[in-house]
Design a protein around this motif. Structure first.
Motif, PDB file in Angstrom:
ATOM      1  N   ARG A   8      23.023 -16.637  29.820  1.00 26.90           N
ATOM      2  CA  ARG A   8      23.021 -15.179  29.628  1.00 26.90           C
ATOM      3  C   ARG A   8      23.145 -14.794  28.161  1.00 26.90           C
ATOM      4  O   ARG A   8      23.033 -13.604  27.821  1.00 26.90           O
ATOM      5  CB  ARG A   8      24.175 -14.548  30.425  1.00 26.90           C
ATOM      6  N   GLN A  10      17.361 -10.719  26.044  1.00 24.08           N
ATOM      7  CA  GLN A  10      16.170 -10.365  26.814  1.00 24.08           C
ATOM      8  C   GLN A  10      16.173  -8.875  27.100  1.00 24.08           C
ATOM      9  O   GLN A  10      17.217  -8.222  27.126  1.00 24.08           O
ATOM     10  CB  GLN A  10      16.121 -11.129  28.142  1.00 24.08           C
ATOM     11  N   ARG A  11      14.963  -8.347  27.325  1.00 28.37           N
ATOM     12  CA  ARG A  11      14.852  -6.960  27.771  1.00 28.37           C
ATOM     13  C   ARG A  11      15.389  -6.825  29.191  1.00 28.37           C
ATOM     14  O   ARG A  11      15.498  -7.810  29.928  1.00 28.37           O
ATOM     15  CB  ARG A  11      13.397  -6.508  27.714  1.00 28.37           C
ATOM     16  N   GLU A  12      15.709  -5.608  29.574  1.00 29.65           N
ATOM     17  CA  GLU A  12      16.237  -5.391  30.919  1.00 29.65           C
ATOM     18  C   GLU A  12      15.231  -5.835  31.977  1.00 29.65           C
ATOM     19  O   GLU A  12      15.597  -6.399  33.004  1.00 29.65           O
ATOM     20  CB  GLU A  12      16.574  -3.911  31.109  1.00 29.65           C
ATOM     21  N   HIS A  13      13.960  -5.581  31.718  1.00 28.33           N
ATOM     22  CA  HIS A  13      12.901  -6.002  32.643  1.00 28.33           C
ATOM     23  C   HIS A  13      11.933  -6.889  31.854  1.00 28.33           C
ATOM     24  O   HIS A  13      11.117  -6.393  31.085  1.00 28.33           O
ATOM     25  CB  HIS A  13      12.185  -4.791  33.234  1.00 28.33           C
ATOM     26  N   GLU A  14      12.054  -8.177  32.044  1.00 32.43           N
ATOM     27  CA  GLU A  14      11.256  -9.147  31.297  1.00 32.43           C
ATOM     28  C   GLU A  14      10.333  -9.891  32.259  1.00 32.43           C
ATOM     29  O   GLU A  14      10.797 -10.654  33.109  1.00 32.43           O
ATOM     30  CB  GLU A  14      12.174 -10.140  30.591  1.00 32.43           C
ATOM     31  N   ASP A  38      11.365  -0.157  39.484  1.00 30.33           N
ATOM     32  CA  ASP A  38      12.643   0.020  40.160  1.00 30.33           C
ATOM     33  C   ASP A  38      12.406   0.380  41.623  1.00 30.33           C
ATOM     34  O   ASP A  38      11.340   0.897  41.985  1.00 30.33           O
ATOM     35  CB  ASP A  38      13.457   1.126  39.488  1.00 30.33           C
ATOM     36  N   GLN A  53       7.820   0.224  34.504  1.00 36.88           N
ATOM     37  CA  GLN A  53       8.414  -0.601  33.454  1.00 36.88           C
ATOM     38  C   GLN A  53       7.370  -0.871  32.382  1.00 36.88           C
ATOM     39  O   GLN A  53       6.383  -1.547  32.647  1.00 36.88           O
ATOM     40  CB  GLN A  53       8.933  -1.922  34.040  1.00 36.88           C
ATOM     41  N   THR A  62       6.313  -2.994  29.926  1.00 34.70           N
ATOM     42  CA  THR A  62       6.650  -4.371  29.569  1.00 34.70           C
ATOM     43  C   THR A  62       5.904  -4.868  28.344  1.00 34.70           C
ATOM     44  O   THR A  62       6.147  -5.984  27.899  1.00 34.70           O
ATOM     45  CB  THR A  62       6.331  -5.311  30.754  1.00 34.70           C
ATOM     46  N   THR A  65       7.409  -1.442  23.300  1.00 33.90           N
ATOM     47  CA  THR A  65       8.810  -1.038  23.300  1.00 33.90           C
ATOM     48  C   THR A  65       8.974   0.265  22.549  1.00 33.90           C
ATOM     49  O   THR A  65       8.170   0.634  21.689  1.00 33.90           O
ATOM     50  CB  THR A  65       9.678  -2.120  22.648  1.00 33.90           C
ATOM     51  N   ARG A  77      17.062  -4.167  43.800  1.00 33.75           N
ATOM     52  CA  ARG A  77      16.871  -3.762  42.411  1.00 33.75           C
ATOM     53  C   ARG A  77      15.431  -3.352  42.160  1.00 33.75           C
ATOM     54  O   ARG A  77      15.163  -2.435  41.403  1.00 33.75           O
ATOM     55  CB  ARG A  77      17.260  -4.904  41.467  1.00 33.75           C
ATOM     56  N   TYR A  78      14.494  -4.051  42.805  1.00 31.09           N
ATOM     57  CA  TYR A  78      13.071  -3.820  42.561  1.00 31.09           C
ATOM     58  C   TYR A  78      12.386  -3.300  43.814  1.00 31.09           C
ATOM     59  O   TYR A  78      12.858  -3.515  44.936  1.00 31.09           O
ATOM     60  CB  TYR A  78      12.397  -5.115  42.102  1.00 31.09           C
TER      61      TYR A  78
END
Length: 750
Positions: free
Chosen positions: A209, A213-217, A427, A455, A457, A460, A500-501
């Protein structure tokens, strides 16, 4: 202060292997063995044990001591009526205490990350380890940790113990121990390592951890393995450089992986010709020949695998490799003093300014970023894909693929033009209210009703990305939400759990914490491509798995509809107009290709003599939208004034093609109906019908004759598959002499 000792892979101690081309990395089995034996201590193992809740610190789990979260995560096979769930016991009896602590901690981590646990697999692992410890060699008998031996050594010890003990199912047991220990050692290596995260030779964001990383990678579960950089100074510098770029958010995780792949080409060349450390050569004047040899090797290299097998590396691959190596050395030169301290290698301090620009302009191929001609799909193709997409959701017993998620995702791709990962990583609740001042009852039934959050991706920064959507898209999302709730409920998730998704991985994902994998989606669309076998209007097979074509198609449709470019830019999520203009180029290519697909005929049905490419340019010079007619085009020069009104069908400057056939047929029917009505009116008033010399009737009859000739000519024209057609033209008056090619038409006098 000097950094912590760098952790090496076991492979570093072995002789340098023969040169291996980077493009073959997918064929090589991943072997990210970290030297975890040097990281282990009983004190660290005890800390892992103490970090768990008390109810999780057990050497066995059964119906009497099963924690609630474990009961939901364990795959259930036997009934426990008292606690109301199905469960199966796990025991670590017979193993040394540190090994029990490690196994219990690994189970705790897997449950916390939302993975399901298969008790029988842990039981098989325990059985194999006990056999190795009791009947194996000296190393196995003295082992107190899973890290004491490599996963291959554990498998060999189990194999020997099974053979000596005469146990059955030896092959299955040995294979199971091999893969289970391999996975568990990866977890323990990251847990035991106390230095900087980047010092490890294997970066695994799923287990460590600390890796930014991005929240959604999209590539968040992929591994970066630096052990393939077998030159020590290159490997350690690459890890440090990429870690800084990742930490400062200059690179995202997918960028790190691509840059690592580029550096593997440098390692490949070093393996072939050698080098003199970080400076590459001993003298500055030797650098250019060394680099020139590297460039020549890239240019002449024959690809060993993949779709381009037997060919040369693409221009983009060669250019991006050179750009990455140059950026790496430029950064190392700028930070050479710190590199000496961090990496403990004084040679980095000897870099010179000549290392900042390693390659010349002529070394780097020009980018070839022109999209293929078939990136924007035709309306008929989209209709066929939509009509056949139900195969994705159809049960396998009925010949389908039994994947409702893939069906819903494809529908969203077609209708929204989002990128694949922007849809797959949505999401669970992506819909937001549509901010508007109009009353709900005043909205049109097919208008926008909500905003869809996705998202972003690839790019940014900026505002949270949303697009307006209609009721049809909202309905697709609601149906997918129903499926996702049913799925996690069937997996044993607690009541009220929200995934989550929106789109979920279906294996080992009981809480819905991981998204649907893009590789799985590609495979489903590949199977759908074979099932439907769709071709476009020129016979090219359509690959549905090329999901970016839906984005190009959506962008082209918006531009065709006249949507302002700044609105299209915002809808596509672009930050600069130049990105959106990439799709405008596609639109221009598509428009020209469509224009050239059909032969051009004139009002008397003869094929036009002007080349279609020239005609296309003539019609689009000076933005001549006034020359585009409902049923064809006018070839009158830009400064000429038309004096014929709407009598195009009797004009030698009129051309048309098969794309206007429906309009021409409709015009013929209307003209004939008009003649019939006027004849009836004339006869009623004068007692006899109009003669063909009547000025009005003569004009209309000329139009019908022209329309009939054009329609007959269009029906006889066959479109060639290559789309390269010779444009044709003819005079409106058959006996009119052809003008000389050198004569210029006189400008009209006023």
């Amino acid at each position: 202060m000097k950094s912590e000792p760098v952790v090496r892979a076991v492979a570093d101690a072995a002789p340098v292997p023969a040169p291996r081309t980077p493009e073959r990395k997918r064929q090589d089995k991943r072997d990210p063995r970290l030297s975890v034996a040097r990281l282990f201590s009983e004190e660290k193992a005890k800390l892992l044990w103490d970090s768990m809740p008390e109810e999780h610190r057990q050497d066995h789990f059964d119906s009497t001591n099963m924690p609630d979260d474990y009961g939901r995560a364990f795959r259930r096979q036997t009934i426990n009526r008292e606690k109301g769930w199905f469960t199966q016991a796990i025991s670590f009896h017979g193993l040394p205490d540190p090994m029990i602590w490690e196994l219990a901690w690994c189970i705790h981590q897997q449950v916390a990350e939302g993975y399901a646990i298969t008790p029988e697999r842990f039981q098989e692992l325990r059985r194999g380890l006990v056999l190795a410890i009791e009947h194996g060699g000296p190393q196995a008998r003295s082992a107190r940790s899973l890290t004491a031996l490599s996963h291959e050594d554990w498998a060999r010890e189990v194999q020997g113990a099974v053979t000596r003990n005469g146990s059955a199912r030896n092959r299955r047991l040995v294979t199971h121990v091999l893969h289970s220990v391999k996975h568990l050692q990866d977890r323990l290596a990251h847990a035991y390592h106390e230095g900087e995260w980047w010092q490890l030779d294997v970066w695994n964001p799923g287990l460590d951890r600390r890796i930014p990383q991005r929240e959604h990678e999209p590539w968040g579960r992929s591994v970066a393995n630096f052990s393939q950089l077998t030159t020590n100074w290159l490997r350690e510098a690459a890890k440090w450089w990429l870690s800084v770029q990742l930490t400062t958010e200059r690179y995202v995780w997918s960028s790190v992986k691509s840059r690592l792949d580029h550096l593997k080409w440098l390692q490949w060349y070093i393996d072939q010709v050698g080098c003199s450390g970080p400076q590459l050569v001993g003298l500055p004047e030797q650098l250019r020949p060394w680099l020139r040899g590297f460039v020549d090797s890239l240019n002449s290299h024959t690809v060993m695998s993949g779709p381009n097998k037997g060919g040369k590396l693409s221009k983009n691959t060669r250019r991006s490799t050179l750009v990455t190596i140059e950026a790496f050395y430029r950064w190392m030169y700028d930070n050479r003093a710190e590199a000496v301290s961090v990496l403990g290698d004084r040679r980095w301090g000897a870099l010179g300014a000549h290392h900042c620009v390693l390659f010349r302009l002529e070394d780097k191929p020009r980018l070839t970023n022109q999209p293929p001609e078939d990136m924007a799909l035709e309306d008929e193709v989209i209709s066929k894909i939509a009509a056949g997409s139900g195969t994705l959701a159809t049960p396998k017993s009925e010949g389908g693929l039994d994947d409702r998620q893939a069906f819903h995702a494809l529908m969203l791709l077609i209708r929204t033009g989002r990128r694949m990962n922007e849809v797959l990583m949505m999401d669970f609740e992506p819909l937001l209210p549509l901010l508007t001042t109009s009353k709900q009852e005043d909205k049109e039934p097919d208008g926008f009703v909500a905003r869809l959050a996705y998202q972003q991706t690839k790019i940014t920064g900026g505002d949270p990305p949303t697009i307006p959507v209609d009721e049809e898209i909202v309905d697709i999302i609601r149906r997918q939400q129903e499926w996702a709730r049913e799925f996690i409920a069937a997996q044993g998730a607690p009541e009220g759990t929200t995934p989550r998704y929106l789109f979920l991985q279906t294996r080992n994902n009981p809480l819905g914490m991981r998204p649907y994998a893009s590789a799985t989606f590609h495979a489903r669309l590949g199977a759908l491509t074979k099932t439907l076998s769709i071709s476009d209007s020129v016979g090219r097979p359509v690959k549905i798995s090329r999901t970016h074509t839906f984005r190009h198609t959506r962008a082209t449709d918006l531009m065709n509809a006249g949507v302002p470019i700044h609105v299209v830019m915002r809808y596509l999520g672009h930050v600069t107009p130049s990105m959106t203009m990439h799709y405008a180029k596609t639109l221009a290519v598509t428009a020209e290709r469509e224009f050239l697909r059909y032969k051009k005929v004139t009002a008397d049905g003869r094929t036009a003599e002007v080349n279609p490419s020239d005609l296309y340019d003539l019609l689009h010079l000076d933005q001549r939208a006034d020359r585009v007619l409902p049923n064809g085009w006018c070839m009158l020069p830009p400064r000429q004034v038309c004096s014929k009104g709407n009598a195009c069908l009797t004009c030698d400057k009129f051309v048309t093609d098969a794309s206007h056939r429906d309009e021409l047929q409709h015009q013929l029917g209307q003209t004939e109906a008009l003649i019939a009505r006027r004849q009836a009116q004339f006869t009623a008033r004068h007692g006899e019908p109009m003669g063909e010399d009547n000025i009005w009737l003569a004009g209309r009859l000329a139009e019908t004759r022209a329309l009939n000739k054009v329609l007959v000519a269009l029906d006889q024209v066959k479109v060639r598959e290559d789309g390269q057609l010779r444009a044709v033209r003819g005079a409106g008056v058959v006996d009119r002499p052809e003008p000389r090619s050198t004569m210029r038409r006189q400008e009209p006098t006023v």
